[in-house]
Design an enzyme around this catalytic site. Structure first.
Site, PDB file in Angstrom:
ATOM      1  N   HIS A 195       0.851  -1.368  -0.010  1.00  0.00           N
ATOM      2  CA  HIS A 195       0.101   0.135   0.161  1.00  0.00           C
ATOM      3  C   HIS A 195       0.908   1.219   0.051  1.00  0.00           C
ATOM      4  O   HIS A 195       2.032   1.210   0.011  1.00  0.00           O
ATOM      5  CB  HIS A 195      -0.881   0.176   1.056  1.00  0.00           C
ATOM      6  CG  HIS A 195      -0.305  -0.144   2.590  1.00  0.00           C
ATOM      7  ND1 HIS A 195       0.339   0.967   3.193  1.00  0.00           N
ATOM      8  CD2 HIS A 195      -0.486  -1.037   3.558  1.00  0.00           C
ATOM      9  CE1 HIS A 195       0.855   0.568   4.136  1.00  0.00           C
ATOM     10  NE2 HIS A 195       0.288  -0.471   4.553  1.00  0.00           N
ATOM     11  N   CYS A 209      -0.911  -9.318  16.881  1.00  0.00           N
ATOM     12  CA  CYS A 209       0.422  -8.374  17.337  1.00  0.00           C
ATOM     13  C   CYS A 209       1.521  -9.402  17.212  1.00  0.00           C
ATOM     14  O   CYS A 209       2.538  -8.905  17.063  1.00  0.00           O
ATOM     15  CB  CYS A 209       0.216  -7.773  18.477  1.00  0.00           C
ATOM     16  SG  CYS A 209      -1.192  -6.536  18.706  1.00  0.00           S
ATOM     17  N   HIS A 244      -5.630  -4.239  18.465  1.00  0.00           N
ATOM     18  CA  HIS A 244      -6.840  -5.066  18.018  1.00  0.00           C
ATOM     19  C   HIS A 244      -8.282  -5.012  18.633  1.00  0.00           C
ATOM     20  O   HIS A 244      -9.235  -5.422  18.284  1.00  0.00           O
ATOM     21  CB  HIS A 244      -6.284  -6.481  17.761  1.00  0.00           C
ATOM     22  CG  HIS A 244      -5.380  -6.543  16.802  1.00  0.00           C
ATOM     23  ND1 HIS A 244      -3.961  -6.524  17.154  1.00  0.00           N
ATOM     24  CD2 HIS A 244      -5.419  -6.710  15.497  1.00  0.00           C
ATOM     25  CE1 HIS A 244      -3.367  -6.492  16.045  1.00  0.00           C
ATOM     26  NE2 HIS A 244      -3.996  -6.607  15.175  1.00  0.00           N
ATOM     27  N   HIS A 270       4.062   1.518   2.244  1.00  0.00           N
ATOM     28  CA  HIS A 270       5.340   0.828   1.588  1.00  0.00           C
ATOM     29  C   HIS A 270       6.019   1.481   0.653  1.00  0.00           C
ATOM     30  O   HIS A 270       6.896   1.511   0.434  1.00  0.00           O
ATOM     31  CB  HIS A 270       4.765  -0.610   0.998  1.00  0.00           C
ATOM     32  CG  HIS A 270       4.317  -1.484   2.059  1.00  0.00           C
ATOM     33  ND1 HIS A 270       2.946  -1.875   1.935  1.00  0.00           N
ATOM     34  CD2 HIS A 270       4.649  -1.999   3.307  1.00  0.00           C
ATOM     35  CE1 HIS A 270       2.546  -2.596   3.030  1.00  0.00           C
ATOM     36  NE2 HIS A 270       3.680  -2.785   3.749  1.00  0.00           N
ATOM     37  N   LYS A 277      -4.596   6.230  10.110  1.00  0.00           N
ATOM     38  CA  LYS A 277      -3.294   5.580   9.572  1.00  0.00           C
ATOM     39  C   LYS A 277      -3.729   4.421   8.297  1.00  0.00           C
ATOM     40  O   LYS A 277      -4.622   3.912   8.412  1.00  0.00           O
ATOM     41  CB  LYS A 277      -2.533   4.558  10.441  1.00  0.00           C
ATOM     42  CG  LYS A 277      -1.334   3.933   9.909  1.00  0.00           C
ATOM     43  CD  LYS A 277      -0.616   2.988  11.045  1.00  0.00           C
ATOM     44  CE  LYS A 277       0.262   2.260  10.051  1.00  0.00           C
ATOM     45  NZ  LYS A 277       0.628   0.966  10.786  1.00  0.00           N
ATOM     46  N   CYS A 334      -1.491 -11.752  22.212  1.00  0.00           N
ATOM     47  CA  CYS A 334      -2.341 -11.122  20.954  1.00  0.00           C
ATOM     48  C   CYS A 334      -1.805 -11.880  19.803  1.00  0.00           C
ATOM     49  O   CYS A 334      -0.573 -11.851  19.449  1.00  0.00           O
ATOM     50  CB  CYS A 334      -2.496  -9.997  20.762  1.00  0.00           C
ATOM     51  SG  CYS A 334      -3.346  -9.379  19.444  1.00  0.00           S
ATOM     52  N   CYS A 394      -6.459  -6.368  23.832  1.00  0.00           N
ATOM     53  CA  CYS A 394      -5.484  -5.829  23.235  1.00  0.00           C
ATOM     54  C   CYS A 394      -5.467  -4.170  22.677  1.00  0.00           C
ATOM     55  O   CYS A 394      -6.712  -4.109  22.037  1.00  0.00           O
ATOM     56  CB  CYS A 394      -5.113  -6.588  21.878  1.00  0.00           C
ATOM     57  SG  CYS A 394      -4.094  -5.822  20.654  1.00  0.00           S
ATOM     58  N   LYS A 407      -4.238  -1.681   5.432  1.00  0.00           N
ATOM     59  CA  LYS A 407      -5.056  -2.595   4.935  1.00  0.00           C
ATOM     60  C   LYS A 407      -6.380  -2.847   5.970  1.00  0.00           C
ATOM     61  O   LYS A 407      -7.131  -2.881   5.476  1.00  0.00           O
ATOM     62  CB  LYS A 407      -4.659  -3.802   4.429  1.00  0.00           C
ATOM     63  CG  LYS A 407      -5.303  -5.196   4.030  1.00  0.00           C
ATOM     64  CD  LYS A 407      -5.409  -5.240   2.704  1.00  0.00           C
ATOM     65  CE  LYS A 407      -6.254  -6.563   2.457  1.00  0.00           C
ATOM     66  NZ  LYS A 407      -6.682  -6.445   1.135  1.00  0.00           N
TER      67      LYS A 407
HETATM   68 ZN   LIG Z   1      -3.182  -7.368  18.866  1.00  0.00          ZN
END
Ligand SMILES: [Zn+2]
Length: 510
Positions: free
Chosen positions: A18, A129, A146, A21, A296, A126, A143, A299
């Site tokens: 994306h 992560c 997430h 990168h 941010k 997690c 987390c 994806k």
């Molecule tokens: Zn996480």
């Protein structure tokens, strides 16, 4: 040795390439081109990070075997770089046999030196992560990345004695202001180091839980945890410790990362290097995020700008220019199509494009399409030349310091001064009066400054810079160019050189 060596992170193959990168890799490419023009043997490398839980999960979700899945996504990254006109000297995959061998060798060395031990670990894990969280780090038991409840896991693992390295690392970062840049990230790392004792780093996963990784050389029941594997790719990409590539480039190593992987690069990596008896990298360069509507770009959040779409719609070089001009290196920046079009129209079409088309059409009309010879300078030329050398000196210093936006701003100060000079010197009046000497001086001065401008733009807009060179009757050859002399003198453009018919370099977009 006059070398320059820069790495991008190796990109994780759990998602497609994306904008983030593309930005990092374009920065690496532009910086490497710049360093070549500064006379250095400069390369950058990139690659893909392919091991770990997350990749296994992504492959399962896609209904594919994990090795095949990694290969497909890795190939997407590899195919993107030439399409963005970026030229990495190497593309490393962490699944390459040579890389695996080097990781095992390094682990063996650190283990033999007593910096790795076997211990018990339990914590909130997690899977998204790929890391454990302490109670304190969880938000409402979830987390923080997430918003899911992690699993509580207790298991035996191998640990790297990172805590042992806290003192010298803190001192090294304090004594070397350039080690982590920009300054705010250096401060952030020092604050982190000062806030408490560094934990030892868990560097393994039992094969009962994860098999997709590099086996530990001292215990076949375990695979290596992601950082010891991933970070070492920076060295395996140039042939491994002791190789010719290593001897040539490692002493000048610099890393380029986004701020989310600051800690592994600023803390884990230097301590790993020290434990393995490898000299530290020279400099860590940290950039911010591209935001779309204040989030941010990634994806998982669904706000994807496909780099190739933007490049196809507005031209690759306009896209590269926008990325480097818009983001102040280190800070976050907003990406929008409107922003890109505004820059393209204002900076490229109006300022730079107009300058080239006005001047080139006058040379074609008044000087039979050949570079005229200059006669004596007036105060007008002297002032312009002083400004030009100052702008170019600023550009070179700023670009070298990763301050791309300010560097381009400096160059545009020159471009705008050149446009003003056209207005005040008024070549059309000189032509009408038949003042060939003065006309020659004015147009030569402009062409020479335009050549310098094109040259300095090559790292950012290679194709357009080469087009500009062609318009000035020249062939761009990176190996024959040296930027340092360009900020000291004029007159490298030869009078009498025939120019091709002018073409529009940067058409406006509506
Ligand atoms: Zn996480």
């Amino acid at each position: 040795m006059n070398t320059f060596f820069l790495t991008t992170p190796i990109y994780y193959v759990n998602s497609h390439p994306h904008l983030g990168h593309a930005y990092t890799t374009i920065v690496a490419d532009a910086m490497t081109r710049f360093q070549r023009l500064m006379g250095r043997d400069a390369i950058f490398i990139t690659g893909t990070d392919e091991h770990g839980d997350k990749i296994v999960q992504a492959a399962e979700k896609a209904g594919q075997e994990v090795g095949a899945f990694s290969t497909v996504i890795s190939a997407e990254f590899r195919a993107l770089w030439p399409q963005l006109n970026t030229r990495p000297a190497a593309f490393i995959r962490t699944t390459d046999p040579e890389h695996k061998r080097l990781v095992q060798e390094f682990l063996h060395r650190v283990h033999a030196a007593g910096d790795i031990y076997f211990g018990e670990y339990s914590g909130h894990y997690c899977y998204g992560c790929e890391r454990f969280y302490t109670d304190k780090e969880l938000e409402g038991g979830l987390c923080p990345q997430h918003q899911v409840k992690p699993d509580f896991i207790s298991e035996k693992n191998y640990f790297f004695r990172m805590s042992r390295h806290q003192e010298w690392l803190t001192r090294h970062i304090r004594d070397n202001p350039d080690f982590i840049q920009p300054e705010r990230y250096r401060t952030e790392v020092l604050t982190l180091l000062d806030s408490g004792i560094l934990d030892d780093l868990c560097i393994s996963r039992p094969k009962t839980r994860l098999t997709w990784g590099i086996e530990l050389p001292f215990d076949s029941r375990y695979v290596c945890y992601v950082w010891f594997d991933a970070l070492l790719s920076y060295i395996s990409a140039i042939g491994g410790v002791g190789s010719a590539g290593y001897e040539r480039y490692w002493p000048q190593a610099q890393h380029l990362v986004a701020k989310d992987i600051l800690k592994p690069h600023a803390i884990f990596w230097p301590t790993m290097l020290r434990a393995g008896g490898v000299p530290l990298y020279r400099r860590l360069n940290v950039h911010g995020y591209w935001l779309t509507r204040e989030t941010k770009m990634s994806k998982s959040l669904g706000n994807i700008v496909t780099p190739l779409d933007m490049a196809a719609r507005y031209g690759l070089d306009a896209f590269r220019y926008f990325l480097l001009r818009e983001m102040h290196f280190g800070s976050d920046a907003n990406f929008s199509e409107e922003g890109l079009v505004a820059r393209l129209n204002a900076d490229l079409a109006n300022d730079l494009g107009n300058l080239f088309s006005r001047v080139l059409s006058m040379v074609s009309r008044y000087c039979a399409g050949a570079v005229p010879a200059p006669a004596g300078d007036t105060d007008l030329e002297s002032a312009l030349k002083d400004l030009a050398l100052e702008c170019l000196a600023n550009f070179q210093a700023l670009f070298d310091a990763y301050r791309f936006s300010q560097a381009l701003e400096s160059l545009w100060e020159l471009v705008r001064a050149l446009n003003k000079y056209v207005d005040s010197a008024a070549p059309w009046t000189l032509a009408k009066k038949g003042d060939a000497k003065r006309l020659g001086t004015v147009l030569y001065t402009l062409l020479e400054c335009m050549r310098k401008t094109a040259l300095h733009l090559w790292p950012v807009m290679p194709e357009k810079a080469e087009d500009m060179y062609r318009q000035l009757g020249l062939v761009f050859q990176a190996d024959t160019v040296l930027l340092p002399r360009e900020k000291e003198s004029f007159g490298l453009l030869n009078a009498g050189l025939p120019l091709p018919a002018p073409v529009s370099l940067f058409p406006r977009v509506d």
